[in-house]
Design an enzyme around this catalytic site. Structure first.
Site, PDB file in Angstrom:
ATOM      1  N   ARG A  55       1.683   2.629 -38.821  1.00  0.00           N
ATOM      2  CA  ARG A  55       1.125   2.722 -37.286  1.00  0.00           C
ATOM      3  C   ARG A  55      -0.048   3.297 -37.995  1.00  0.00           C
ATOM      4  O   ARG A  55      -0.868   3.192 -37.069  1.00  0.00           O
ATOM      5  CB  ARG A  55       2.465   3.495 -36.537  1.00  0.00           C
ATOM      6  CG  ARG A  55       3.148   2.616 -36.274  1.00  0.00           C
ATOM      7  CD  ARG A  55       4.483   2.848 -34.868  1.00  0.00           C
ATOM      8  NE  ARG A  55       4.378   4.855 -35.733  1.00  0.00           N
ATOM      9  CZ  ARG A  55       5.668   5.257 -34.401  1.00  0.00           C
ATOM     10  NH1 ARG A  55       5.439   5.045 -33.429  1.00  0.00           N
ATOM     11  NH2 ARG A  55       5.189   6.511 -34.776  1.00  0.00           N
ATOM     12  N   HIS A  57      13.198  -1.496 -37.800  1.00  0.00           N
ATOM     13  CA  HIS A  57      13.047  -1.833 -39.745  1.00  0.00           C
ATOM     14  C   HIS A  57      13.185  -3.828 -39.362  1.00  0.00           C
ATOM     15  O   HIS A  57      12.698  -4.347 -39.780  1.00  0.00           O
ATOM     16  CB  HIS A  57      14.674  -1.639 -39.807  1.00  0.00           C
ATOM     17  CG  HIS A  57      14.817  -0.772 -41.052  1.00  0.00           C
ATOM     18  ND1 HIS A  57      15.911   0.246 -41.360  1.00  0.00           N
ATOM     19  CD2 HIS A  57      13.695   0.762 -41.066  1.00  0.00           C
ATOM     20  CE1 HIS A  57      15.856   1.163 -41.959  1.00  0.00           C
ATOM     21  NE2 HIS A  57      14.729   1.800 -41.416  1.00  0.00           N
ATOM     22  N   LYS A  86      18.533   1.793 -46.024  1.00  0.00           N
ATOM     23  CA  LYS A  86      19.958   1.831 -44.989  1.00  0.00           C
ATOM     24  C   LYS A  86      19.375   2.407 -44.180  1.00  0.00           C
ATOM     25  O   LYS A  86      18.443   3.191 -43.660  1.00  0.00           O
ATOM     26  CB  LYS A  86      21.172   1.892 -45.593  1.00  0.00           C
ATOM     27  CG  LYS A  86      20.907   3.270 -46.817  1.00  0.00           C
ATOM     28  CD  LYS A  86      20.815   4.498 -45.354  1.00  0.00           C
ATOM     29  CE  LYS A  86      20.081   6.335 -46.326  1.00  0.00           C
ATOM     30  NZ  LYS A  86      20.572   6.139 -45.409  1.00  0.00           N
ATOM     31  N   ASP A 124      22.680   7.436 -40.700  1.00  0.00           N
ATOM     32  CA  ASP A 124      22.213   7.906 -41.286  1.00  0.00           C
ATOM     33  C   ASP A 124      22.662   8.072 -43.165  1.00  0.00           C
ATOM     34  O   ASP A 124      22.362   7.691 -43.938  1.00  0.00           O
ATOM     35  CB  ASP A 124      21.543   9.558 -41.104  1.00  0.00           C
ATOM     36  CG  ASP A 124      20.085   9.873 -42.037  1.00  0.00           C
ATOM     37  OD1 ASP A 124      19.285   8.968 -41.778  1.00  0.00           O
ATOM     38  OD2 ASP A 124      20.444  10.658 -42.723  1.00  0.00           O
TER      39      ASP A 124
END
Length: 326
Positions: free
Chosen positions: A37, A78, A96, A175
């Protein structure tokens, strides 16, 4: 595309560094760009690790000299980044879980299909010779697949940071609980189970003061195969897995490996009393998953066989149901 695919990493955190460290062992690609960012943060990360290009996400995705991207941000970011990468014509490897809702996962898969580009969910344990050998054993040696037991948990220490922040989809299930769920789904698929018939049977867990799930367990019915799975971000759990079929049991002492080395060993105990030790070479798992993306891109495929889209969709639904179940 040049002989070596040119990768961009979207994100400049710890998992991005692990991917960057493993990528030189890839046979198909090399690091070319880093995006974040904050362009200055991307530039510092790129300079520290030898990437010639750096900039914001939009800057890097607009470039013609980027073939594939690795999405290494916090979970809720994501979906937007994968959509942007697909719009920019890039192959995508996404950490993931692919997204934090089944609807968002379905939308990404539909977008990748429409774009005709590879999209691979980065469950690193699925790639390489050990993962291939396990799938062979389940398909050919175990007989009817009856049960799967697996866990993934660690003690994070202080209850701070993204793991304990609901705004970043923190908690154990997203997580690390996604690992045993994805493992059970993958083996059930290899065994010929109908994944559309999968469901959460029982879900339990403990939420901490910040509101995230810190420890959780789930029992799944995968079209007749029972999976009992555990996860935690506040306590260490075994990395072993046990896969039971009508003709034997596969015992795996370290099913996940590490970010630098794949698992290598398992024991097959047959119902007739015979035992086979399974040993395969170790590989750099993050390089292996990167190769799977580029192999798909060069072959004109949108999916990697190690991580099919149908399984990503089922995993997203089961994670959502697990989290909602307690």
């Amino acid at each position: 595309m040049t002989d070596l695919a040119r990768w961009a990493i979207l994100g400049a955190g710890g998992i991005a560094l692990d991917f960057l460290t493993g990528l030189p062992e890839s046979r198909t690609g090399r690091l070319h760009a880093v995006a974040a960012r904050d362009a200055s943060r991307a530039r510092a990360f790129a300079d520290a690790h030898g990437a010639p290009v750096a900039g914001t996400y939009a800057d890097v995705l607009a470039r013609d000299d980027v073939d594939a991207v690795y999405v290494a941000t916090v979970h809720p970011a994501h979906a937007d980044l994968v959509h942007a990468a697909l719009d920019a014509g890039k192959a995508v490897l996404c950490e993931k879980p692919l997204t934090v809702t089944p609807a968002d996962t379905d939308a990404l898969l539909a977008h990748a299909a429409a774009a005709g580009l590879p999209l691979v969910e980065a469950f690193k344990y699925r790639f390489g010779p050990f993962a291939d050998r396990v799938r062979e054993v389940v398909a050919e040696d175990l007989g009817e697949l009856r049960s799967i037991e697996a866990s993934f948990g660690f003690a994070a220490g202080a209850r701070t940071g993204r793991l304990f922040d609901p705004a970043t989809a923190g908690g154990a299930i997203f997580d690390v609980g996604c690992y045993p769920v994805s493992y059970a789904v993958g083996l059930a698929a290899v065994a010929g189970r109908d994944l559309t018939a999968s469901a959460v049977v029982e879900a339990t867990g403990v939420r901490g003061d910040t509101g995230v799930d810190e420890t959780a367990s789930v029992t799944l019915d995968l079209d007749g195969t029972r999976a009992v799975l555990h996860t935690s971000i506040v306590e260490d759990q075994t990395a072993a897995a046990r896969v039971t079929g009508a003709h034997g049991v596969l015992e795996i002492p370290d099913v996940w490996g590490s970010r630098s080395e794949s698992p290598t060993a398992a024991t097959l105990r047959r119902a007739d009393g015979t035992t086979t030790q399974i040993v395969t070479p170790a590989v750099q798992p993050m390089a292996a998953e990167a190769d799977a993306v580029i192999d798909a891109l060069r072959a004109g495929r949108t999916e990697a066989p190690e991580m099919p889209w149908a399984e990503s969709a089922v995993i997203a639904r089961l994670l959502d149901d697990w989290l909602a179940g307690f």
